[in-house]
Design an enzyme around this catalytic site. Structure first.
Site, mmCIF file in Angstrom:
data_model
loop_
_atom_site.group_PDB
_atom_site.id
_atom_site.type_symbol
_atom_site.label_atom_id
_atom_site.label_comp_id
_atom_site.label_asym_id
_atom_site.label_seq_id
_atom_site.Cartn_x
_atom_site.Cartn_y
_atom_site.Cartn_z
ATOM 1 N N TYR A 88 18.299 75.542 36.095
ATOM 2 C CA TYR A 88 18.934 74.118 36.276
ATOM 3 C C TYR A 88 19.133 74.025 37.803
ATOM 4 C CZ TYR A 88 23.567 76.484 35.003
ATOM 5 O OH TYR A 88 24.509 77.244 35.081
ATOM 6 N N GLU A 89 19.553 72.880 38.063
ATOM 7 C CA GLU A 89 19.980 72.589 39.730
ATOM 8 C C GLU A 89 18.521 72.865 40.423
ATOM 9 O OE1 GLU A 89 22.366 71.037 40.402
ATOM 10 O OE2 GLU A 89 23.512 71.197 38.578
ATOM 11 N N GLY A 90 17.345 72.592 39.942
ATOM 12 C CA GLY A 90 16.079 72.856 40.436
ATOM 13 C C GLY A 90 15.826 74.473 40.070
ATOM 14 N N ARG A 100 23.980 74.024 44.248
ATOM 15 C CA ARG A 100 22.869 75.170 44.212
ATOM 16 C C ARG A 100 23.639 76.521 44.736
ATOM 17 N NH1 ARG A 100 17.578 72.192 46.003
ATOM 18 N NH2 ARG A 100 17.194 71.094 43.864
ATOM 19 N N GLN A 160 13.375 75.836 44.377
ATOM 20 C CA GLN A 160 13.538 76.509 45.304
ATOM 21 C C GLN A 160 12.694 76.760 46.480
ATOM 22 O OE1 GLN A 160 17.107 75.728 45.576
ATOM 23 N NE2 GLN A 160 16.980 74.905 43.242
#
Lengths: 596, 596
Positions: B438-440, B297, B445
């Site tokens: 992506y990656e949350g 992240r 977040q």
């Protein structure tokens, strides 16, 4: 991918309650535009959009238009769909009855334009450009030119184009270099135009180009530009298409989106000169062209609304179907459709509330355009014209900027699936991205708004608009419905911000024009948000009254909630623009080029 | 298309003046990270980025990765470039020296990650994922697993992947269904994972997958997930790649952007079971995976910055070259490059000032990460960890959201040319659009920020940050430089807004969690803008001092002007978020699904 469903209930609400369809019907020439007819027109348009145009949207994107030796070939199915479009009489919906049009209000046309663009923006560009070319010819062409070209353009049997941009000239029309040399009753044109939307295709048996060019002795700059009509096929004596004219599409652009709309490089006069006919007066081409640009700008504004509506529908349907995660407010509960998650609701309501604000703004302006044409009172016509001229750049730029934001948010609602082309959400973003650029970028619209419209009457037209907005806000604040009062308070603050910003612009324009221009886009956006907020405020008043009277309460309560959301969540950010506007160029004007 | 030029001067300013590179050098283990070494590393990285990676960006986009019978084939030139990347030691720059890494600070790594992503985001994703996998294995793997895999991962000889998402599970890891059945010293995995970045390729002779799966008797939900390492090729006794494992890429996604980065559907166990080895403890997989997610992240946040920087450079160069139109302030003058037009300056400075704010924020956080690892004082390490944990979701989401906005603005600066793929501006928009997903996603977040980070200490970590911000603002207000005073006043207002918003979030989280979540993204964005503003404020103090001392005055005056621009033009919109935050869910929670 979700199916496009025309938002007929909301369209009717806006047309009837906010844009005053009943009042339009009372105007001379609009006697036939009864609510019943309008209903029938909307239903038919919705059917065409959903059943014919929408299914071609994705295939058209994937295949695109292509250039063959014989010219541009439209994507599969487009020619047939265009045939149905013409057959249904959609091209001439608001067209001049003298040339075969149906003479229906622009208001009705606006709703259909929304549907064409929601269902298939690439397709919809073709009639959009035709309408602009038609209007320029109708207003400025000779009787003979009109007689030969207008019936076919109004019916859509032939399509029209706008040929303005040249390589290296871009938005600066003063730099146009295409030549027009007089010969007998016509001219011969030589030059190259770029970014010509639907500049060629195989859907009709002729394409009519309106072209800006310079005659040999024309003065430099914008005062030396003339407007010409250049048909792809010259007309025989009987008006049928005959000999091929010397104008050709020489290449197509490879674009981010609207793949099915061919963006052509057009070459005039490679083989001896393209035959063209002067429209209106020599050297008055720019003024004549503005006729079609205003027309087109209004419709491009509606494109912004339309693509946002489509992106919203796609995101909403996905959010209803996609089951994922649990609610923080009930950890014990099971997994839910993501539409229940507060942040997904935030995104959907941000989309929905702004779509409704744009629609109300756009339709009310369309009705104003109708009044500029048809109101029996000359003073009223003039007053409406000031309003339309003032707000066209706002409509164009604000709606198209929001179109991009909302389409991007639509991608976000889908999470990872949004990034996959198959899902369809990113096509809307790719398509939407052109709208703040063509027909004059957002910067150009903002310069027009402050440099021409606000400057010309030192803000008087805006002041009149603001006074009307205040009346709405005052009426809201007097309401017994606390939701309406709250919306009215928000609108009051925003109207105040717009008034103060206008005063700053008027003052700064004369003293520091570059500082005013540095704030012009922020000012335009503020005006857009407040215009949208005004219409949402008017909608809230109606919705509160009808809901209290138990008329279609579910619809009207939703409308009220959406207006409330807009007031709570959208207007505060708009108000903050007042501060950025007042900071002018900030430190931006101090920097040398090397410091960037 | 413009050439990518690493902004070394600004990177060095941030590293030295804001992130405290000198202080890092004093920490145990960082003795070698002298300013001279840092300079040399930046120069070398810039060369690789500009000369090797940047030229492959557009060709990679056009060609994309493809799936052959033998697996995924990277775009032309990528394998060779990756070889150079590994040979240069870039993969292990901040890696553990025990396994062959160079052990240099994250701060230095952050600058190189920016360069890789500015020059070629699709390429840069491969080492980005490898770094995450490496870190998870380093922290949680057995000595044996580490010995067998880490040296090759640290050197980049092999690449790593993160296999989390499954169809229908999306961000909800509780729904993971991939099975891991114990057998001898290993497990056999069966299942399908989607959205696996660089899940397969032909650039290295092995790919090491880190995979979330469930053992047979694992409890339901997130407490029953374990982490496994699954190599593409099983290792021989000597550690060399041997037998092909039963894990395959079965298809590639057709995406909006990052075409050269293969996004794989990975199938485990179609032919008898993929052999995998447990990492860390059974059923603790999610916690272990968070190690790599935090790592990733942070780097995805830097991607947002990087693509914004690249889009800015492209727009700036175009604006310098493109000659069009005259200035309103000197109608008599000739046509000028568009960078002279006030609205183009507005766009460029909006881009530039936010890029600089993001860079300062990201690099300062990287230095904080270094301190969490290396500070000799345990209390200080813990304090820094709180800060890093608090701000990672802010960095990730704020920078990636801005990345999209700025890339879109970059398209706009180009006008019509921006919409043509050949120009290159729209690739940056297409590429940037994945980063907030992506990656949350941004929503994930924001939920992490308020639901885990703010909730866990009831805002104490944020209060400590705010106190530091206030010190900066107070120092600014005491300055003798009026520009700095003005920036300090703006920062004071924004810090106040962040403090009030935090108080609202802390309070609302317990009473109306859904309302707090409805405002979570607005809160995260406010925090991001203010963190950026804080760093710009610190930069302004340094720049004012150095400029007054006549040290590199042109650079420092530019920095001051940019900080001023950020304060005048960016912070007011951020402050307005306080009001939208406080409105909570507004009318959004009242609506039934059918009312959308």
């Amino acid at each position: 991918m979700s199916t496009y469903i025309a938002p007929l209930r909301d369209m009717r609400f806006v047309m009837t309650e906010l844009a005053g369809l009943d009042g339009l019907t009372a105007l001379p020439g609009f006697e036939e535009a009864t609510p019943e007819l309008a209903d029938a027109v909307l239903d038919e348009a919705a059917r065409l959009a959903t059943e014919v145009l929408a299914p071609l949207n994705k295939t058209g994107d994937e295949q695109g238009a292509r250039l063959s030796k014989e010219g541009v070939v439209a994507a599969d199915g487009f020619a047939k769909a265009y045939g149905q479009f013409v057959e249904g009489g959609w091209s001439g919906l608001s067209g001049d009855p003298e040339f075969g049009g149906q003479g229906l209000p622009e208001l009705l046309q606006a709703a259909t334009v929304e549907m064409w663009n929601s269902s298939n923006m690439a397709f919809a560009l073709c009639p959009l450009l035709t309408a602009g070319a038609t209007e320029a010819l109708r207003q400025h062409g000779s009787a003979e030119l009109k007689g030969r070209y207008l019936p076919k353009l109004v019916s859509g049997a032939w399509t029209g184009t706008m040929n303005l941009t040249e390589p290296q000239a871009g938005s600066d029309l003063a730099a146009v270099r295409t030549k027009a040399v007089p010969e007998d009753d016509h001219y011969r044109l030589y030059g190259q135009k770029i970014f010509i939307t639907w500049g060629d295709h195989d859907m009709t048996d002729n394409v009519i180009h309106l072209v800006l060019a310079r005659t040999p002795d024309a003065p430099e700059g914008v005062r030396g530009i003339s407007l010409f009509v250049v048909p792809k096929f010259l007309l025989n004596a009987d008006g049928s298409p005959g000999q091929r004219n010397d104008v050709h599409c020489v290449s197509l652009e490879h674009k981010l989106g609207i793949h099915a709309s061919p963006t052509c490089v057009m070459s005039f006069g490679d083989q001896g000169g393209a035959i063209g006919y002067l429209v209106g007066q020599e050297n008055k081409g720019l003024a004549h062209m503005f006729t079609m640009m205003n027309e087109a700008r209004q419709k491009v504004g509606i494109q912004g609304l339309a693509i946002a509506e489509r992106a919203y529908q796609q995101a909403r349907e996905y959010a209803k179907e996609r089951v994922q995660g649990r609610l923080a407010s009930s950890r014990s509960g099971g997994v839910v459709a993501i539409i229940h998650h507060p942040d997904v609701r935030r995104m959907l309501l941000t989309m929905k509330s702004q779509v409704e604000a744009m629609r109300a703004f756009a339709y009310v302006m369309a009705a104003d355009m109708d009044r500029t044409h048809r109101d029996p009172d000359a003073a009223e016509r003039a007053r409406r014209q000031v309003r339309v001229d003032l707000l066209i750049p706002v409509l164009k730029a604000w709606c198209t900027e929001l179109g991009v934001e909302i389409a991007s948010m639509g991608v976000q609602v889908h999470g990872g699936m949004g990034y996959i082309e198959e899902t369809g959400a990113c096509q809307f973003l790719r398509d939407a991205r052109i709208a703040p650029i063509y027909e004059g970028t957002t910067g150009i619209q903002a310069a027009d708004l402050i440099g021409r419209k606000i400057a010309s009457d030192r803000g008087a037209g805006m002041a009149e608009l603001i006074a009307e907005m205040r009346e709405t806000a005052a009426e809201q604040v007097r309401s017994t419905d606390t939701q309406v009062v709250s919306i009215g308070a928000a609108l009051t603050t925003s109207v105040q911000a717009l008034e103060e910003a206008t005063a700053w612009v008027v003052q700064t324009l004369t003293t520091q024009p570059d500082a005013a221009l540095a704030s012009s886009v922020d000012y335009l956006m503020l005006a857009g948000y407040v215009c949208g907020g005004w219409q949402m405020g008017r909608a809230a008043l109606v919705a509160s009254r009808k809901s209290a009277a138990n008329e279609d309460p579910d619809f009207h309560r939703t409308k009220l909630a959406t207006a409330r959301y807009y007031a709570d969540k959208i207007l505060p950010g708009a108000n903050a623009l007042l501060e950025t506007i007042r900071s002018g160029a900030s430190s931006g004007s101090e920097l040398s080029i090397e410091q960037f």
